[in-house]
Design a protein around this motif. Structure first.
Motif, PDB file in Angstrom:
ATOM      1  N   VAL A 163       0.865  -1.186   0.000  1.00 16.69           N
ATOM      2  CA  VAL A 163       0.000   0.000   0.000  1.00 16.69           C
ATOM      3  C   VAL A 163       0.895   1.228   0.000  1.00 16.69           C
ATOM      4  N   THR A 164       0.329   2.367  -0.363  1.00 11.65           N
ATOM      5  CA  THR A 164       1.101   3.599  -0.408  1.00 11.65           C
ATOM      6  C   THR A 164       1.417   4.079   1.003  1.00 11.65           C
ATOM      7  N   ALA A 165       2.388   4.959   1.091  1.00 12.81           N
ATOM      8  CA  ALA A 165       2.761   5.518   2.391  1.00 12.81           C
ATOM      9  C   ALA A 165       1.587   6.226   3.039  1.00 12.81           C
ATOM     10  N   ALA A 166       0.823   6.943   2.232  1.00 14.94           N
ATOM     11  CA  ALA A 166      -0.299   7.708   2.782  1.00 14.94           C
ATOM     12  C   ALA A 166      -1.387   6.806   3.343  1.00 14.94           C
ATOM     13  N   ALA A 167      -1.534   5.614   2.756  1.00 11.52           N
ATOM     14  CA  ALA A 167      -2.614   4.710   3.165  1.00 11.52           C
ATOM     15  C   ALA A 167      -2.166   3.669   4.164  1.00 11.52           C
ATOM     16  N   ALA A 168      -0.859   3.599   4.474  1.00  9.94           N
ATOM     17  CA  ALA A 168      -0.328   2.486   5.255  1.00  9.94           C
ATOM     18  C   ALA A 168      -0.947   2.380   6.636  1.00  9.94           C
ATOM     19  N   ALA A 169      -0.964   3.473   7.392  1.00 12.56           N
ATOM     20  CA  ALA A 169      -1.475   3.414   8.765  1.00 12.56           C
ATOM     21  C   ALA A 169      -2.948   3.039   8.790  1.00 12.56           C
ATOM     22  N   GLU A 170      -3.718   3.601   7.881  1.00 15.04           N
ATOM     23  CA  GLU A 170      -5.153   3.301   7.838  1.00 15.04           C
ATOM     24  C   GLU A 170      -5.391   1.840   7.475  1.00 15.04           C
ATOM     25  N   ARG A 171      -4.600   1.322   6.522  1.00 13.37           N
ATOM     26  CA  ARG A 171      -4.793  -0.061   6.097  1.00 13.37           C
ATOM     27  C   ARG A 171      -4.434  -1.032   7.213  1.00 13.37           C
ATOM     28  N   VAL A 172      -3.303  -0.816   7.863  1.00 16.39           N
ATOM     29  CA  VAL A 172      -2.907  -1.686   8.969  1.00 16.39           C
ATOM     30  C   VAL A 172      -3.944  -1.643  10.075  1.00 16.39           C
ATOM     31  N   SER A 173      -4.449  -0.468  10.381  1.00 16.99           N
ATOM     32  CA  SER A 173      -5.456  -0.330  11.427  1.00 16.99           C
ATOM     33  C   SER A 173      -6.744  -1.061  11.063  1.00 16.99           C
ATOM     34  N   ALA A 174      -7.142  -0.974   9.803  1.00 14.61           N
ATOM     35  CA  ALA A 174      -8.375  -1.624   9.365  1.00 14.61           C
ATOM     36  C   ALA A 174      -8.267  -3.140   9.447  1.00 14.61           C
ATOM     37  N   VAL A 175      -7.121  -3.676   9.061  1.00 11.56           N
ATOM     38  CA  VAL A 175      -6.931  -5.127   9.143  1.00 11.56           C
ATOM     39  C   VAL A 175      -6.845  -5.560  10.600  1.00 11.56           C
ATOM     40  N   ARG A 176      -6.108  -4.794  11.393  1.00 14.97           N
ATOM     41  CA  ARG A 176      -5.952  -5.129  12.805  1.00 14.97           C
ATOM     42  C   ARG A 176      -7.307  -5.206  13.503  1.00 14.97           C
ATOM     43  N   ALA A 177      -8.245  -4.389  13.077  1.00 16.71           N
ATOM     44  CA  ALA A 177      -9.541  -4.310  13.749  1.00 16.71           C
ATOM     45  C   ALA A 177     -10.387  -5.567  13.567  1.00 16.71           C
ATOM     46  N   VAL A 178     -10.089  -6.382  12.540  1.00 16.40           N
ATOM     47  CA  VAL A 178     -10.960  -7.530  12.256  1.00 16.40           C
ATOM     48  C   VAL A 178     -10.301  -8.872  12.561  1.00 16.40           C
ATOM     49  N   ILE A 179      -9.044  -8.867  13.031  1.00 15.37           N
ATOM     50  CA  ILE A 179      -8.351 -10.134  13.266  1.00 15.37           C
ATOM     51  C   ILE A 179      -8.020 -10.287  14.750  1.00 15.37           C
ATOM     52  N   PRO A 180      -7.877 -11.517  15.217  1.00 20.61           N
ATOM     53  CA  PRO A 180      -7.492 -11.734  16.621  1.00 20.61           C
ATOM     54  C   PRO A 180      -6.109 -11.164  16.914  1.00 20.61           C
ATOM     55  N   ASP A 181      -5.852 -10.906  18.179  1.00 28.79           N
ATOM     56  CA  ASP A 181      -4.590 -10.289  18.587  1.00 28.79           C
ATOM     57  C   ASP A 181      -3.371 -11.137  18.231  1.00 28.79           C
ATOM     58  N   HIS A 182      -3.522 -12.466  18.216  1.00 29.78           N
ATOM     59  CA  HIS A 182      -2.366 -13.324  17.974  1.00 29.78           C
ATOM     60  C   HIS A 182      -1.992 -13.420  16.498  1.00 29.78           C
ATOM     61  N   VAL A 183      -2.836 -12.944  15.607  1.00 29.62           N
ATOM     62  CA  VAL A 183      -2.561 -13.014  14.171  1.00 29.62           C
ATOM     63  C   VAL A 183      -1.763 -11.777  13.767  1.00 29.62           C
ATOM     64  N   THR A 184      -0.594 -11.977  13.187  1.00 36.81           N
ATOM     65  CA  THR A 184       0.244 -10.850  12.797  1.00 36.81           C
ATOM     66  C   THR A 184      -0.118 -10.373  11.391  1.00 36.81           C
ATOM     67  N   ILE A 185       0.293  -9.153  11.093  1.00 31.05           N
ATOM     68  CA  ILE A 185       0.096  -8.574   9.766  1.00 31.05           C
ATOM     69  C   ILE A 185       1.458  -8.436   9.116  1.00 31.05           C
ATOM     70  N   GLY A 186       1.597  -9.017   7.928  1.00 32.46           N
ATOM     71  CA  GLY A 186       2.849  -8.943   7.192  1.00 32.46           C
ATOM     72  C   GLY A 186       2.674  -8.198   5.891  1.00 32.46           C
ATOM     73  N   ILE A 187       3.735  -7.555   5.457  1.00 32.24           N
ATOM     74  CA  ILE A 187       3.701  -6.813   4.199  1.00 32.24           C
ATOM     75  C   ILE A 187       4.551  -7.511   3.153  1.00 32.24           C
ATOM     76  N   SER A 188       4.060  -7.542   1.928  1.00 34.89           N
ATOM     77  CA  SER A 188       4.866  -7.929   0.778  1.00 34.89           C
ATOM     78  C   SER A 188       4.962  -6.716  -0.134  1.00 34.89           C
ATOM     79  N   GLY A 189       5.832  -6.785  -1.122  1.00 37.92           N
ATOM     80  CA  GLY A 189       6.095  -5.613  -1.929  1.00 37.92           C
ATOM     81  C   GLY A 189       7.193  -4.809  -1.273  1.00 37.92           C
ATOM     82  N   ASP A 190       8.446  -5.121  -1.634  1.00 38.49           N
ATOM     83  CA  ASP A 190       9.588  -4.590  -0.892  1.00 38.49           C
ATOM     84  C   ASP A 190       9.641  -3.072  -0.865  1.00 38.49           C
ATOM     85  N   ALA A 191       9.243  -2.425  -1.938  1.00 37.01           N
ATOM     86  CA  ALA A 191       9.328  -0.970  -1.990  1.00 37.01           C
ATOM     87  C   ALA A 191       8.433  -0.306  -0.950  1.00 37.01           C
TER      88      ALA A 191
END
Length: 296
Positions: A163-191
């Motif tokens: 995701v873009t830099a501008a959207a990163a925090a919002e996207r991580v927050s949105a995913v975090r809100a729907v998954i259990p605490d033990h499930v981690t969020i990983g990023i692909s796309g090295d850039a």
């Protein structure tokens, strides 16, 4: 295992067969590095082009050369029965986790994909990474589907697209809100990794780290040490490489990097993939030299 830096190496081929010495050497280099885990048979590992027999062989070869590093194994395939056979091969080799993409020819529905993950989590105790890679699978996960799948037992991480830099925090927050605490969020796309790690993402599932772990580790260390501007600056330094990834695709570029550094044989990708042409290879070589990359 599902935090930090996970390195995704190539599966080099020579004469249409897995190049065992080259692959084992890539594994040994990663085992000696500071990466947190090693993931074989991801997209960078050309899993979709390998036969079931070749995939079993790669997993066994990886397990014999990764030392104490946790080994994650890509298990995606067109049919669920094939996926489950790949899961069994990962278990037999001592894999620590599996990476599952919803591979398709016919378009998949959300219920198809949920059913795939349910069947796999019912069949294994290995932790599962949800591999969301619409560029190859042509399937796009909704945030709601992330939540449904993450509620299944055994789901350990979700690998989201860049995701873009501008959207990163919002996207991580949105995913975090729907998954259990033990499930981690990983990023692909090295850039995009530095920006998304700075936004609170837990894991970087990295192409470059599979061949050249140190540049990726420099970014991750800066994030871990609370130096977000240094992480962004280090990623910006790699901008010429990210531009090549965007133009040619990360697989072809990282294969050319590995070939240039003598870590893989020439034309190491599975046919019909032919890699980069002569002029593009020269450009890759120039970027590699300018950035000071070596085989180590």
């Amino acid at each position: 295992m599902f935090t930090g830096l996970s390195a995704f190496p190539l599966t080099p081929l020579q004469d249409d067969a897995v190049d065992e010495p080259a692959f084992a050497h890539l594994m040994e280099r990663l085992a000696a590095s500071d990466v947190d885990s090693i993931a074989v048979l991801g997209s960078t590992g050309s899993y979709a082009y390998l036969s079931p027999r070749e995939r079993r062989h790669v997993v066994r070869l990886a397990a014999a050369n990764t030392g104490s590093k946790p080994l994650i194994v890509g298990v995606g395939a067109l049919r669920t029965s094939e996926v489950l056979a790949n899961v069994q091969a990962a278990e037999d080799a001592g894999g620590a986790g599996i990476l599952l993409a919803p591979v398709s020819y016919q378009a998949l529905t959300d219920d198809d994909v949920y059913g795939l993950f349910r069947d796999v989590t019912d069949a294994t105790d290995l932790p599962v990474i949800v591999y969301d890679n619409p560029g190859t699978t042509r399937f796009t996960f909704s945030t709601e589907l992330y939540g449904r799948i993450a509620a299944l037992p055994g789901i350990a991480s979700i690998k989201i697209p860049p995701v873009t830099a501008a959207a990163a925090a919002e996207r991580v927050s949105a995913v975090r809100a729907v998954i259990p605490d033990h499930v981690t969020i990983g990023i692909s796309g090295d850039a995009a990794a530095a920006n998304v790690l700075n936004a609170g993402c837990d894991t970087w599932y990295s192409v470059i780290a599979g061949t050249l772990p140190e540049p990726a580790l420099a970014i991750l260390r800066a994030v871990r040490e609370g130096r977000p501007h240094d992480a962004a600056a280090e990623s910006a330094r790699l901008g010429p490489l990210w531009e090549l990834f965007a133009e040619h695709g990360s697989l072809r570029v990282i294969a050319a990097v590995a070939e240039h550094l003598g870590l893989a044989p020439r034309n190491c990708l599975p046919r019909p993939l032919r890699g980069l042409g002569v002029e593009d290879r020269r450009q890759v070589a120039g970027v590699v030299s300018a950035l000071g990359f070596t085989a180590g």
